[in-house]
Design an enzyme around this catalytic site. Structure first.
Site, mmCIF file in Angstrom:
data_model
loop_
_atom_site.group_PDB
_atom_site.id
_atom_site.type_symbol
_atom_site.label_atom_id
_atom_site.label_comp_id
_atom_site.label_asym_id
_atom_site.label_seq_id
_atom_site.Cartn_x
_atom_site.Cartn_y
_atom_site.Cartn_z
ATOM 1 N N ARG A 226 0.956 -1.268 0.113
ATOM 2 C CA ARG A 226 -0.025 0.114 0.038
ATOM 3 C C ARG A 226 0.651 1.256 0.015
ATOM 4 O O ARG A 226 2.045 1.294 0.374
ATOM 5 C CB ARG A 226 -0.966 0.093 1.332
ATOM 6 C CG ARG A 226 -2.024 -1.107 1.138
ATOM 7 C CD ARG A 226 -2.824 -0.945 2.495
ATOM 8 N NE ARG A 226 -2.347 -1.072 3.713
ATOM 9 C CZ ARG A 226 -1.913 0.091 4.643
ATOM 10 N NH1 ARG A 226 -2.193 1.139 4.308
ATOM 11 N NH2 ARG A 226 -1.366 -0.074 5.598
ATOM 12 N N LYS B 194 -8.451 -2.713 0.390
ATOM 13 C CA LYS B 194 -8.426 -1.793 1.377
ATOM 14 C C LYS B 194 -9.304 -0.598 1.215
ATOM 15 O O LYS B 194 -9.748 -0.120 2.335
ATOM 16 C CB LYS B 194 -6.988 -1.547 1.831
ATOM 17 C CG LYS B 194 -6.443 -2.623 2.454
ATOM 18 C CD LYS B 194 -7.054 -3.473 3.486
ATOM 19 C CE LYS B 194 -6.143 -4.384 4.138
ATOM 20 N NZ LYS B 194 -6.812 -5.266 5.388
ATOM 21 N N HIS C 200 -11.132 -5.516 11.803
ATOM 22 C CA HIS C 200 -9.780 -5.914 11.139
ATOM 23 C C HIS C 200 -9.462 -7.289 11.900
ATOM 24 O O HIS C 200 -8.622 -7.241 12.587
ATOM 25 C CB HIS C 200 -8.922 -5.046 11.044
ATOM 26 C CG HIS C 200 -7.809 -5.284 9.875
ATOM 27 N ND1 HIS C 200 -6.443 -5.012 10.193
ATOM 28 C CD2 HIS C 200 -7.788 -6.095 8.912
ATOM 29 C CE1 HIS C 200 -5.919 -5.406 9.279
ATOM 30 N NE2 HIS C 200 -6.520 -6.152 8.422
ATOM 31 N N SER D 296 0.342 -8.032 12.041
ATOM 32 C CA SER D 296 1.109 -8.895 11.510
ATOM 33 C C SER D 296 2.128 -9.674 12.419
ATOM 34 O O SER D 296 2.824 -8.914 13.222
ATOM 35 C CB SER D 296 2.035 -8.342 10.383
ATOM 36 O OG SER D 296 3.033 -9.353 9.715
ATOM 37 N N LYS E 144 -2.160 -14.714 14.053
ATOM 38 C CA LYS E 144 -3.839 -14.472 13.837
ATOM 39 C C LYS E 144 -4.116 -15.822 12.771
ATOM 40 O O LYS E 144 -4.977 -16.301 12.867
ATOM 41 C CB LYS E 144 -4.249 -13.333 13.144
ATOM 42 C CG LYS E 144 -5.578 -13.138 13.121
ATOM 43 C CD LYS E 144 -5.860 -11.600 12.450
ATOM 44 C CE LYS E 144 -5.442 -11.293 11.313
ATOM 45 N NZ LYS E 144 -5.679 -10.144 10.557
ATOM 46 N N THR E 145 -3.408 -15.898 11.612
ATOM 47 C CA THR E 145 -3.740 -16.724 10.470
ATOM 48 C C THR E 145 -3.629 -18.083 11.239
ATOM 49 O O THR E 145 -4.491 -19.148 10.936
ATOM 50 C CB THR E 145 -2.958 -16.427 9.211
ATOM 51 O OG1 THR E 145 -3.138 -15.263 8.783
ATOM 52 C CG2 THR E 145 -3.168 -17.586 8.263
ATOM 53 N N ASP F 70 -10.071 -11.678 7.193
ATOM 54 C CA ASP F 70 -9.500 -10.414 7.609
ATOM 55 C C ASP F 70 -10.315 -9.324 8.015
ATOM 56 O O ASP F 70 -10.374 -8.574 8.669
ATOM 57 C CB ASP F 70 -8.803 -10.131 6.118
ATOM 58 C CG ASP F 70 -7.821 -9.020 6.394
ATOM 59 O OD1 ASP F 70 -7.029 -9.112 7.230
ATOM 60 O OD2 ASP F 70 -7.799 -8.113 5.545
ATOM 61 N N ARG G 125 1.726 -12.218 -1.952
ATOM 62 C CA ARG G 125 0.348 -12.629 -1.775
ATOM 63 C C ARG G 125 -0.511 -13.462 -2.761
ATOM 64 O O ARG G 125 -0.072 -13.598 -3.924
ATOM 65 C CB ARG G 125 -0.550 -11.234 -1.904
ATOM 66 C CG ARG G 125 -0.177 -10.099 -0.866
ATOM 67 C CD ARG G 125 -0.671 -10.401 0.408
ATOM 68 N NE ARG G 125 -0.203 -9.484 1.700
ATOM 69 C CZ ARG G 125 -0.924 -9.188 2.802
ATOM 70 N NH1 ARG G 125 -2.121 -9.820 2.944
ATOM 71 N NH2 ARG G 125 -0.512 -8.362 3.491
#
Length: 528
Positions: free
Chosen positions: A56, A198, A217, A235, A239-240, A254, A319
């Protein structure tokens, strides 16, 4: 320019002879390959490179300063104001630019799986692979829904259209501009597809609170008994890994909303990190990368077309985009009841936060606003040692409103539905980074499992004298001493010093919240 003029120009663009609307996945893949925008990998996915921008561009993101919204926006470095004149000028140029392209691609879909709260959107793309990305990331309409689809927000994305800063009023050739009055997002000068994802999330973060729905989020899953869990974390916090549970079905990975009806996924797909991806570590993600999926900046072997997920020569931020239906263990449609459990994940490199602690409503609001973790060396350019980082609501780059708006809504929903909230530290124990060791994943899994199963709802706790957190004295499968961070340090003096150092960082960060209620500070903040 009024909204009618905008609408007429969009209609004229959409009705042009060069526009292809709602192409199927095979049709889009054919276009991607024939236009040489990407290559086909050995698994059937397309792989594109995004050139200069592999992530981003937050410094090039703006919100138009408009009468109807300017008093609501939390202006600052995240939400930078830009004038209507700048927006109008770029909008006219982009429409003209796209009208003169040989091919333009349009996707019509939705954001929000709950029909009562979903937003009809359309995405107009210069690139076919970007349109394929939109097709996989957003919610696709059924054949019955498509004829009645009326977009309420439009993305115009043209990567090769670049602004001229001294003429167009931007900081660089790249721009992401949101107009809430005109209901349009302009994206130019960047090929990074994540800006579209986003951008829509930022829109939902503005619209949902007005309807009593909390945008979040986080990842979400649901157990066999219908119990819902939310996982918040920046990050590197796990979490994943921790939300991917073979015994629980995935709602989404997400972006979610929490409405008066329950939890719903904002998206129709996943945008997963690929660095060091393997079937052994993350089989669901690995197997989802097949025909129709989109890879970004993944290095592919020239002859075999086999992706090398360990190669980060283009970027560490590789990604994969794929639809939720590429995963077996999901809830479809992506809606569920109200959460039973919320997990805040942090990777504390100080080694002083408890591995798991129960939070009161006020503590939950405090830690939600703080959004703390440690960035480790190698995660970002220029970071050579762990650094404390705070991201309000675990997603500050995407919050158009003041963070306290979201925190107050969270507190209200926690109280209304009796939700159990836990802070889980997946970081260091027995000392800070470089001295102690990373918390064993098996211990963290056992703690999360106990929290989700309700085993910690009524367990005896001890109040931490520095952070004020309530630490369970026992968790099945975890040694008792591990639960108390001070007991894992050799030097109590060192522990006390490091803990108070972290408290000061929390306090310093929290000063930026001007409109926070006294209860959050008096009942939720560390004791000191």
């Amino acid at each position: 320019m009024n909204s009618l003029d905008i609408s007429n120009e969009i209609s004229e663009l959409l009705n042009g002879p060069n526009v292809y609307t709602q192409l199927s996945v095979p049709q889009l893949v054919e276009r991607v390959l024939s236009r040489k925008e990407a290559i086909l990998t050995s698994t059937g996915a397309v792989c594109a490179e995004t050139g200069k921008y592999t992530g981003r561009s937050p410094k090039d993101k703006y919100i138009v300063e408009e009468d109807a919204t300017k008093d609501k926006i939390d202006w600052g470095t995240v939400n930078q104001p830009i004038s209507s004149e700048v927006f109008d000028r770029l909008y006219h140029k982009m429409v003209s630019f796209l009208q003169n392209k040989e091919e333009v691609f349009v996707f019509k879909g939705f954001a929000g799986a709950d029909r009562s709260y979903r937003l009809p959107i359309q995405v107009i793309n210069e690139y076919a692979w970007h349109n394929l990305f939109a097709h996989q990331l957003f919610i696709r309409p059924t054949e019955e829904e498509l004829p009645f689809h009326q977009a309420e927000f439009t993305i115009l994305s043209a990567p090769t259209f670049k602004a001229v800063p001294e003429v167009d009023g931007t900081k660089s050739e790249t721009f992401i501009i949101i107009s809430f009055e005109r209901r349009i997002i302009l994206i130019g000068g960047t090929e990074y597809a994540g800006e579209m994802k986003k951008g829509i999330f930022s829109i939902m973060n503005y619209l949902l609170p007005e309807k009593g729905s909390l945008p979040m989020h986080c990842s979400a899953n649901v157990g066999p008994e219908g119990d819902v869990a939310l996982f918040f974390g920046l990050s590197g916090t796990g979490k994943t890994t921790l939300s991917a549970d073979p015994n629980r079905k995935l709602i989404g990975d997400d972006e979610h909303g929490w409405s008066p009806n329950g939890v719903f996924n904002i998206e129709g797909g996943c945008y997963a990190k690929c660095i060091d991806l393997s079937r052994e570590k993350e089989p669901q993600i690995y197997d989802a990368i097949r025909f129709g999926s989109v890879l970004e900046n993944v290095v592919v072997h020239q002859d075999t077309r086999v992706p090398d997920y360990s190669d980060q020569s283009l970027t560490e931020n590789t990604r994969a985009a794929y639809p939720l239906q590429a995963i077996d263990n999901i809830i479809d449609p992506s809606v569920a009841g109200h959460p039973n459990t919320i997990i805040f994940l942090t990777a504390d490199a100080s080694g002083v936060l408890p591995p798991i602690s129960k939070l009161t409503k006020e503590q939950a609001m405090y830690h939600f606003l703080s959004g703390y973790t440690s960035k480790l060396a190698g995660t970002e350019r220029g970071i050579t040692s762990p650094q404390a980082t705070f991201s309000a609501c675990f997603g500050s780059p995407f919050l158009p409103l003041e963070p306290t708006v979201y925190a107050e809504l969270l507190g209200k929903k926690i109280e209304e539905h009796g939700v159990q909230v836990f802070l889980v530290n997946t970081g260091w124990t027995g000392g800070e980074y470089g001295v102690g060791s990373r918390m064993k994943l098996s211990y963290t899994r056992a703690m999360v499992h106990a929290a989700l199963e309700g085993e910690l709802n009524h367990v005896e706790t001890v109040k931490d004298e520095i952070f004020g957190l309530h630490i369970p004295v026992q968790v099945p499968g975890v040694p008792d001493d591990v639960l108390m961070p001070n007991k894992t340090w050799e030097s109590q003096e060192d522990y006390q010093a490091k803990a108070r150092e972290l408290v000061q960082k929390f306090n310093d960060n929290f000063r930026k919240f001007d409109h926070v209620s006294k209860d959050i500070i008096e009942l939720g903040a560390p004791l000191g």
